[in-house]
Design a protein around this motif. Sequence first.
Motif, PDB file in Angstrom:
ATOM      1  N   TYR A  33       0.830  -1.347  -0.068  1.00 26.89           N
ATOM      2  CA  TYR A  33       0.136   0.009  -0.154  1.00 26.89           C
ATOM      3  C   TYR A  33       0.890   1.231  -0.106  1.00 26.89           C
ATOM      4  O   TYR A  33       0.742   2.320  -0.691  1.00 26.89           O
ATOM      5  CB  TYR A  33      -0.870  -0.095   1.184  1.00 26.89           C
ATOM      6  N   SER A  35       3.805   1.710  -0.909  1.00 32.90           N
ATOM      7  CA  SER A  35       4.772   1.982  -2.194  1.00 32.90           C
ATOM      8  C   SER A  35       3.870   1.816  -3.503  1.00 32.90           C
ATOM      9  O   SER A  35       4.439   2.119  -4.616  1.00 32.90           O
ATOM     10  CB  SER A  35       5.862   0.780  -2.416  1.00 32.90           C
ATOM     11  N   ASP A  36       2.630   1.664  -3.294  1.00 32.82           N
ATOM     12  CA  ASP A  36       1.751   1.807  -4.447  1.00 32.82           C
ATOM     13  C   ASP A  36       2.125   0.387  -5.390  1.00 32.82           C
ATOM     14  O   ASP A  36       2.311   0.813  -6.697  1.00 32.82           O
ATOM     15  CB  ASP A  36       1.522   3.071  -5.204  1.00 32.82           C
TER      16      ASP A  36
END
Length: 74
Positions: A33, A35-36
Amino acid sequence: MNNVKDITYIKDFGLNLKKIRLEKNFTQEILAYSSDLPISQIGRIEIGEINTTISTVKAIAKALAIEPKELFDF
Protein backbone atom coordinates in the motif's frame (compact mmCIF):
# COMPACT_ATOMS: atom_id res chain seq x y z
CA MET A 1 24.76 -11.71 -25.21
CA ASN A 2 25.23 -13.84 -22.11
CA ASN A 3 22.44 -14.25 -19.64
CA VAL A 4 23.23 -11.77 -16.84
CA LYS A 5 20.43 -12.78 -14.49
CA ASP A 6 22.03 -13.75 -11.16
CA ILE A 7 19.46 -15.85 -9.27
CA THR A 8 21.48 -15.90 -6.05
CA TYR A 9 21.79 -12.11 -6.02
CA ILE A 10 18.07 -11.68 -6.74
CA LYS A 11 17.18 -14.04 -3.87
CA ASP A 12 19.60 -12.29 -1.50
CA PHE A 13 18.04 -8.95 -2.40
CA GLY A 14 14.61 -10.35 -1.59
CA LEU A 15 15.75 -11.76 1.75
CA ASN A 16 17.28 -8.40 2.66
CA LEU A 17 14.08 -6.61 1.71
CA LYS A 18 12.11 -8.98 3.93
CA LYS A 19 14.54 -8.45 6.82
CA ILE A 20 14.26 -4.67 6.56
CA ARG A 21 10.47 -4.83 6.17
CA LEU A 22 10.15 -6.91 9.32
CA GLU A 23 12.54 -4.61 11.24
CA LYS A 24 10.23 -1.73 10.31
CA ASN A 25 7.21 -3.78 11.46
CA PHE A 26 5.65 -3.63 8.01
CA THR A 27 3.49 -6.42 6.68
CA GLN A 28 3.68 -7.12 2.96
CA GLU A 29 0.26 -5.50 2.72
CA ILE A 30 1.40 -2.29 4.41
CA LEU A 31 4.50 -2.11 2.23
CA ALA A 32 2.47 -2.74 -0.90
CA TYR A 33 0.00 0.00 0.00
CA SER A 34 2.75 2.45 1.00
CA SER A 35 4.75 1.87 -2.18
CA ASP A 36 1.72 1.67 -4.49
CA LEU A 37 2.69 -1.81 -5.65
CA PRO A 38 0.64 -4.99 -5.79
CA ILE A 39 1.07 -7.17 -2.69
CA SER A 40 1.84 -10.11 -4.96
CA GLN A 41 4.78 -8.19 -6.41
CA ILE A 42 6.24 -7.60 -2.93
CA GLY A 43 5.97 -11.33 -2.20
CA ARG A 44 7.54 -12.28 -5.51
CA ILE A 45 10.46 -9.91 -4.93
CA GLU A 46 11.02 -11.26 -1.42
CA ILE A 47 11.23 -14.87 -2.59
CA GLY A 48 13.47 -13.95 -5.52
CA GLU A 49 10.94 -14.92 -8.15
CA ILE A 50 11.31 -11.67 -10.09
CA ASN A 51 14.18 -9.37 -10.95
CA THR A 52 12.74 -6.02 -9.92
CA THR A 53 13.32 -2.63 -11.55
CA ILE A 54 15.20 0.39 -10.28
CA SER A 55 11.95 2.36 -10.13
CA THR A 56 10.40 -0.31 -7.93
CA VAL A 57 13.44 -0.32 -5.64
CA LYS A 58 13.09 3.45 -5.27
CA ALA A 59 9.37 3.17 -4.42
CA ILE A 60 10.01 0.45 -1.84
CA ALA A 61 12.87 2.39 -0.24
CA LYS A 62 10.72 5.52 -0.02
CA ALA A 63 7.89 3.57 1.62
CA LEU A 64 10.34 2.08 4.15
CA ALA A 65 11.94 5.53 4.75
CA ILE A 66 15.41 4.26 3.84
CA GLU A 67 17.97 4.98 1.15
CA PRO A 68 17.70 2.62 -1.83
CA LYS A 69 21.30 1.51 -1.30
CA GLU A 70 20.27 -0.10 2.03
CA LEU A 71 18.26 -2.65 0.07
CA PHE A 72 21.52 -3.76 -1.56
CA ASP A 73 23.48 -4.01 1.69
CA PHE A 74 23.62 -7.80 2.00
